[in-house]
Motif scaffolding. Sequence first.
Motif, PDB file in Angstrom:
ATOM      1  N   LEU A  53       0.823  -1.215   0.000  1.00 64.72           N
ATOM      2  CA  LEU A  53       0.000   0.000   0.000  1.00 64.72           C
ATOM      3  C   LEU A  53       0.858   1.266   0.000  1.00 64.72           C
ATOM      4  N   ASP A  54       1.934   1.269   0.785  1.00 60.34           N
ATOM      5  CA  ASP A  54       2.825   2.431   0.806  1.00 60.34           C
ATOM      6  C   ASP A  54       3.478   2.656  -0.557  1.00 60.34           C
ATOM      7  N   ALA A  55       3.886   1.571  -1.225  1.00 60.00           N
ATOM      8  CA  ALA A  55       4.498   1.693  -2.546  1.00 60.00           C
ATOM      9  C   ALA A  55       3.504   2.243  -3.565  1.00 60.00           C
ATOM     10  N   VAL A  56       2.264   1.801  -3.479  1.00 65.05           N
ATOM     11  CA  VAL A  56       1.233   2.292  -4.405  1.00 65.05           C
ATOM     12  C   VAL A  56       0.958   3.769  -4.148  1.00 65.05           C
ATOM     13  N   ARG A  57       0.897   4.159  -2.886  1.00 63.28           N
ATOM     14  CA  ARG A  57       0.652   5.570  -2.563  1.00 63.28           C
ATOM     15  C   ARG A  57       1.792   6.455  -3.058  1.00 63.28           C
ATOM     16  N   GLN A  58       3.030   6.012  -2.880  1.00 64.98           N
ATOM     17  CA  GLN A  58       4.177   6.786  -3.367  1.00 64.98           C
ATOM     18  C   GLN A  58       4.145   6.913  -4.883  1.00 64.98           C
ATOM     19  N   SER A  59       3.814   5.846  -5.544  1.00 65.78           N
ATOM     20  CA  SER A  59       3.747   5.859  -7.002  1.00 65.78           C
ATOM     21  C   SER A  59       2.651   6.814  -7.484  1.00 65.78           C
ATOM     22  N   ALA A  60       1.513   6.801  -6.806  1.00 63.45           N
ATOM     23  CA  ALA A  60       0.401   7.667  -7.201  1.00 63.45           C
ATOM     24  C   ALA A  60       0.717   9.133  -6.933  1.00 63.45           C
ATOM     25  N   ALA A  61       1.522   9.417  -5.913  1.00 68.22           N
ATOM     26  CA  ALA A  61       1.849  10.796  -5.568  1.00 68.22           C
ATOM     27  C   ALA A  61       2.946  11.374  -6.460  1.00 68.22           C
ATOM     28  N   ALA A  62       3.691  10.519  -7.139  1.00 69.96           N
ATOM     29  CA  ALA A  62       4.794  10.987  -7.988  1.00 69.96           C
ATOM     30  C   ALA A  62       4.255  11.750  -9.192  1.00 69.96           C
ATOM     31  N   LYS A  63       5.024  12.734  -9.631  1.00 72.59           N
ATOM     32  CA  LYS A  63       4.630  13.517 -10.795  1.00 72.59           C
ATOM     33  C   LYS A  63       4.785  12.648 -12.048  1.00 72.59           C
ATOM     34  N   PRO A  64       3.759  12.605 -12.883  1.00 70.05           N
ATOM     35  CA  PRO A  64       3.848  11.759 -14.078  1.00 70.05           C
ATOM     36  C   PRO A  64       4.882  12.312 -15.065  1.00 70.05           C
ATOM     37  N   SER A  65       5.542  11.403 -15.757  1.00 69.67           N
ATOM     38  CA  SER A  65       6.515  11.827 -16.767  1.00 69.67           C
ATOM     39  C   SER A  65       5.777  12.165 -18.067  1.00 69.67           C
TER      40      SER A  65
END
Length: 85
Positions: A53-65
């Motif tokens: 869940l933490d990995a998914v949240r970090q991925s979702a919060a990252a700015k898209p390329s």
Amino acid sequence: MQVSVTEAKGQLTELVRRAEAGEEIILTRHGHAAVRLEPIRTVPDRRTRRAVLDAVRQSAAAKPSVGPEAARSQDFLYGEDGLPT
């Protein structure tokens, strides 16, 4: 694979191994399917679920390329004359 309950008594260990490997094992009684052997799906522990869940949240919060424009994304399918290549 279908096996009668009577036959399964003598080869239960082998049948369990085969079911764990993904093979469908059906035990029959009087010629009719009675029971299916299948492996138990393990549920990840609380710490593993939290990490996912933490990995998914970090991925979702990252700015898209920035990628290619959608309007031009299929250009490689066509030649200079506008016909499919």
